[in-house]
Motif scaffolding. Structure first.
Motif: not given
Length: 289
Positions: A48-63
């Motif tokens: 696995f790699s990119g957990g923070e990136v994965f999360a950022a896509a959702f949070v930046l779309t809607d906090p």
């Protein structure tokens, strides 16, 4: 390094590219109050790699979206394993879905391929390193993924270290300039902390490079016999970096020649995106208007 600033900048650009004026489908089909729960599920095994990136896509779309990561970057997982859970407004979850998956699939693919190379050279003393053959704009993401797979990073950019390649040496030769003198002149201008590496493609180029006092000699596209001869000639006076045409089938034999580093462009330019899926369930309120 993969910093929060870099993550947010790159992910924001990807989200804007994918939904420049919003997600027309979600906004017209789903009521605003709809809530979705989504699980990131592995369809195959990998690293696995990119957990923070994965999360950022959702949070930046809607906090208001909450992302729970169930595995850390660098962790090995099996098919069917739940890697993350996403809960929040359905419109936002569905808007960010593709961008989030694109990043985590790509990064996990790189980590998984890197781990395979690292396993092949186990107990040889050679380290696996990436190259600058990265996707433009995604170098920090891809190099993070290499590290999560157990590999090492080469220079991050042209500004980080001196690396004289075959074309640099060809220009010097055309001008009749001594390679040793040119390298010594360059080294004299550099801070003592700056590393200098020189690429050679023939055994007879090694002595002139060593005479300049460089830190690493890269043996490019050498046969196994020539790699062994090169390691013997360098004899610990510099690190030995092997590159060119390295595959999973050949990397072990290359490592056994005694080189210190094996540079593998395929880690980033040829890694296959891993098969990860986002299984989404929509709240009962999310009905067509």
């Amino acid at each position: 390094m993969l910093t929060r600033t870099v993550i947010e900048r790159v992910v924001a650009a990807a989200l804007e590219e994918d939904a420049p004026w919003g997600d027309l489908t979600s906004e017209t089909l789903l009521v605003e109050s709809a809530v979705a729960r989504a699980d990131l599920v592995a369809r195959e095994s990998g690293v696995f790699s990119g957990g923070e990136v994965f999360a950022a896509a959702f949070v930046l779309t809607d906090p208001r979206i909450d992302v729970q990561l169930h595995v850390e970057d660098g962790a090995y997982f099996l098919p069917g394993e739940r890697l993350a859970t996403v809960i929040g407004p359905a419109r936002g979850v569905l808007t960010a879905e593709r961008v989030a998956l694109n990043f985590v699939q790509r990064m996990s693919g790189i980590s998984t391929l890197t781990a395979q190379y690292v396993a092949e050279v186990a107990h040889t003393g050679a380290r696996i390193a990436d190259t600058r053959k990265t996707t433009p704009g995604l170098r920090a993401f891809e190099r993070h993924a290499v590290r999560m797979g157990g590999g090492h990073n080469h220079r991050f950019s042209l500004s980080d270290a001196v690396m004289a390649k075959d074309n640099h040496l060809a220009v010097l030769a055309q001008k009749g300039v001594s390679v040793t003198a040119a390298l010594q002149g360059a080294i004299a201008q550099l801070p003592h902390t700056t590393h200098v590496e020189v690429e050679v493609d023939r055994l007879d180029q090694i002595d002139a490079v060593l005479a300049a006092g460089v830190g690493t000699v890269m043996l490019d596209n050498f046969s196994l016999d020539d790699l062994r001869a090169g390691v013997e000639r360098i004899a610990g006076q510099a690190l030995v970096d092997a590159s060119g045409g390295v595959t999973l089938e050949t990397v072990r034999a290359i490592a056994e020649t005694g080189v210190d580093v094996i540079s593998v462009g395929a880690l980033t330019h040829s890694a296959r995106a891993l098969d990860l899926g986002l299984d989404i369930g929509i709240d009962a309120e999310s009905v067509p208007r």
